[in-house]
Enzyme design. Sequence first.
Site: not given
Length: 380
Positions: A101, A189
């Site tokens: 991530y 993101e």
Amino acid sequence: MKLLEYASKKVLSEYGIPVQEWTLVRSVDEVRQMAESFEFPVVVKAQVPVGGRGKAGGVKLAANAEELIKHTTDILNMEIKGIKVKKVLIEKAANIEKEFYIGVVMDRKSQKPVVMVSSQGGVDIEEVARTNPEAIHMLTVDPDRGIQPYQARWLAFKILEDKNQARAAASVIMKLYNGFQSVDAQLAEINPLVTTREGDILALDAKILVDDNALYRHPELEELRDMDYEDPTELEAREAGLSYVKLDGYIGCCVNGAGLAMATMDIIKHYGGEPANFLDVGGSSRPEKVLKAMELILRDPNVRSIYINIFGGITRCDDVAKGLIEAFSQMEIPVPVVVRLTGTNEDIAREMLENSGLPLITATTMSEGAQKAIELANRS
């Protein structure tokens, strides 16, 4: 403005971040016509503005054209968290080795961007923060200097051991941050960022939230707004110069200024009520804007009373009063209306409302107005 995966990937690719080639389809017929042209296996992904689509069955792997058509049919017939799936993204499946991530978010407390990375990608970062917070590494960035290459490398080596892959990930972090800043995002993101068995790094999924107040600088992003998932009432309000968000309560709110709107909703909650909406008529409350605001509020069948709370600085209270008088003359208002007007031309406004003979309930303070709105709503 929330950009869905396909739009977010388009933005990422413009900043040099590697993504899989993808195709967006809106119907099974489209897929049937092109099914044989795909290089299998492929992944079929629902495009919806909510998370949890994988758990809901909105992401499926297709090994051949027959499976592709079946999965597309199934997904386009789905609802995910109450939202009908209207389009799917199809892309070649990656040979995933590991998932990570990376994200950039505006931290309101420090008033600076924060870059976050984690070796636990492919799952909700909120869940990682709750169950394994030490797996998340964060860096607060000086917005004047931007993220520095050594900082990006430091973050990358927190989640990757291979030097070549870490350097590639550091490059992605730099590019993601630059994209975040350039498009005036509140959040950008990649989840997951993956390493493949071939040694590549790819952004397999992405999400970008753009600050609506900065969209005038980015007409190219406005074109990426997905009208299939926009609330039509919110769009209509935006075109009229209003900020409107529907909520689940029963007290309609008409306020000038976002701060006062938030405070109004808070005080309604404080006294045990539930606001039905956020509605900011802005700093210049022309009568026609107030008329439109009343129209939008009354479309919600849950509204049992309306609280108009105006603090006149730039906004003139007499303009608000004129708009209210016009609203009562042009439409049926079947619920009680509580009005608190204070500030510029408030005496004129009060006189206008008193002489109008309209069935309005007035209040002199915010608290008084909220309590009256709640009391009247509970009577109906």
